[in-house]
Design an enzyme around this catalytic site. Sequence first.
Site, PDB file in Angstrom:
ATOM      1  N   ARG A 110      -8.805  -2.434   5.124  1.00  0.00           N
ATOM      2  CA  ARG A 110      -9.518  -2.365   3.789  1.00  0.00           C
ATOM      3  C   ARG A 110      -8.389  -2.894   3.073  1.00  0.00           C
ATOM      4  NH1 ARG A 110      -9.518   3.378   4.439  1.00  0.00           N
ATOM      5  NH2 ARG A 110      -8.169   4.162   3.742  1.00  0.00           N
ATOM      6  N   CYS A 170     -17.286   1.084  -7.766  1.00  0.00           N
ATOM      7  CA  CYS A 170     -16.440   0.311  -8.974  1.00  0.00           C
ATOM      8  C   CYS A 170     -15.604  -1.118  -8.410  1.00  0.00           C
ATOM      9  CB  CYS A 170     -15.080   1.140  -9.811  1.00  0.00           C
ATOM     10  SG  CYS A 170     -14.110   1.019  -7.399  1.00  0.00           S
ATOM     11  N   ARG A 173     -11.549  -0.190  -5.563  1.00  0.00           N
ATOM     12  CA  ARG A 173     -11.160   0.256  -4.783  1.00  0.00           C
ATOM     13  C   ARG A 173     -11.523  -0.685  -3.939  1.00  0.00           C
ATOM     14  NH1 ARG A 173     -11.752   4.956  -2.105  1.00  0.00           N
ATOM     15  NH2 ARG A 173     -12.810   4.808  -0.179  1.00  0.00           N
ATOM     16  N   ASP A 195       0.849  -1.307  -0.150  1.00  0.00           N
ATOM     17  CA  ASP A 195      -0.005  -0.040  -0.142  1.00  0.00           C
ATOM     18  C   ASP A 195       1.112   1.342  -0.123  1.00  0.00           C
ATOM     19  OD1 ASP A 195      -3.196   1.869   0.650  1.00  0.00           O
ATOM     20  OD2 ASP A 195      -1.360   2.027   2.630  1.00  0.00           O
ATOM     21  N   HIS A 233     -11.796   5.981  -8.642  1.00  0.00           N
ATOM     22  CA  HIS A 233     -12.932   6.171  -7.733  1.00  0.00           C
ATOM     23  C   HIS A 233     -13.138   6.795  -6.645  1.00  0.00           C
ATOM     24  CE1 HIS A 233     -12.272   2.925 -10.808  1.00  0.00           C
ATOM     25  NE2 HIS A 233     -12.635   3.798 -11.626  1.00  0.00           N
ATOM     26  N   ASP A 235      -0.228   5.109   0.778  1.00  0.00           N
ATOM     27  CA  ASP A 235      -0.222   6.318   2.082  1.00  0.00           C
ATOM     28  C   ASP A 235      -0.208   4.861   3.627  1.00  0.00           C
ATOM     29  OD1 ASP A 235      -0.142   7.703   0.072  1.00  0.00           O
ATOM     30  OD2 ASP A 235      -2.140   8.913   0.770  1.00  0.00           O
ATOM     31  N   CYS A 269      -6.387   2.875  -8.134  1.00  0.00           N
ATOM     32  CA  CYS A 269      -7.931   3.000  -8.178  1.00  0.00           C
ATOM     33  C   CYS A 269      -8.302   4.593  -7.805  1.00  0.00           C
ATOM     34  CB  CYS A 269      -8.289   2.255  -7.273  1.00  0.00           C
ATOM     35  SG  CYS A 269     -10.268   2.709  -7.204  1.00  0.00           S
TER      36      CYS A 269
END
Length: 231
Positions: A129, A97, A100, A7, A91, A9, A89
Amino acid sequence: MKLVIVDRDGTLCVEREGYLQTPDDWAPLPGALDAIARLNHAGYQVVIAANLPGLGRGLFDMAALNAIHARMNKQVAAAGGRIEAVFFCPHTPDEGCNCRKPLPGLFQQIGERYKLDLTQVHAVGDSERDVQAAVAAGCVPHLVLTGKAPPAQTDPLPPPFPVGTRVHTDLAAFATTFIAEMQALDAARAETEAKARAEQMKKDTVLLTTATPAGVRELEVLEVRYPAPPA
């Protein structure tokens, strides 16, 4: 190909309120750049999988995003590492979508691009997530505690986190543990293969020894006659 999904951030760089919008917003977390370099040197390519809804909301454009990643790549390279690609992503949550996170679309795109069995790929993130998306795609999930909202308890993790998620202080700690474990697995695999080759050589030697005596006896009874010299 050996690959780790990371990932952005909160995992690789400092997470900002209102998202990273300019190159000046980019700042690596302590030890993160060295972690990427160490993963590379251990034979692993690193790709990023990130939700970037600020793009969809118009807070920054592709030119700004490319400038942010140019700064990121320059700093990673200065530390001796390389980020192979950034999958993101753009969006907003209400766009419905599949890419995400916590949905697995980004990870599936990575698997398709590099033709990987995602069950053999480890993925690192700082939020529910991130690890939920990793598990949905079949990856091995790892959580780092450098995001804005780390879980209050980690042993065990609360129910929203998938069972089997491994926890590390930060990306540097993940890299240290992961590299050591993978090297141990590689050494054990090499030892097993060496033993298998040695056992096969023993079997081949036994077969050769068993077949030799008959061949020797056959040679011992062989008589070569030369014509008599002329009188």
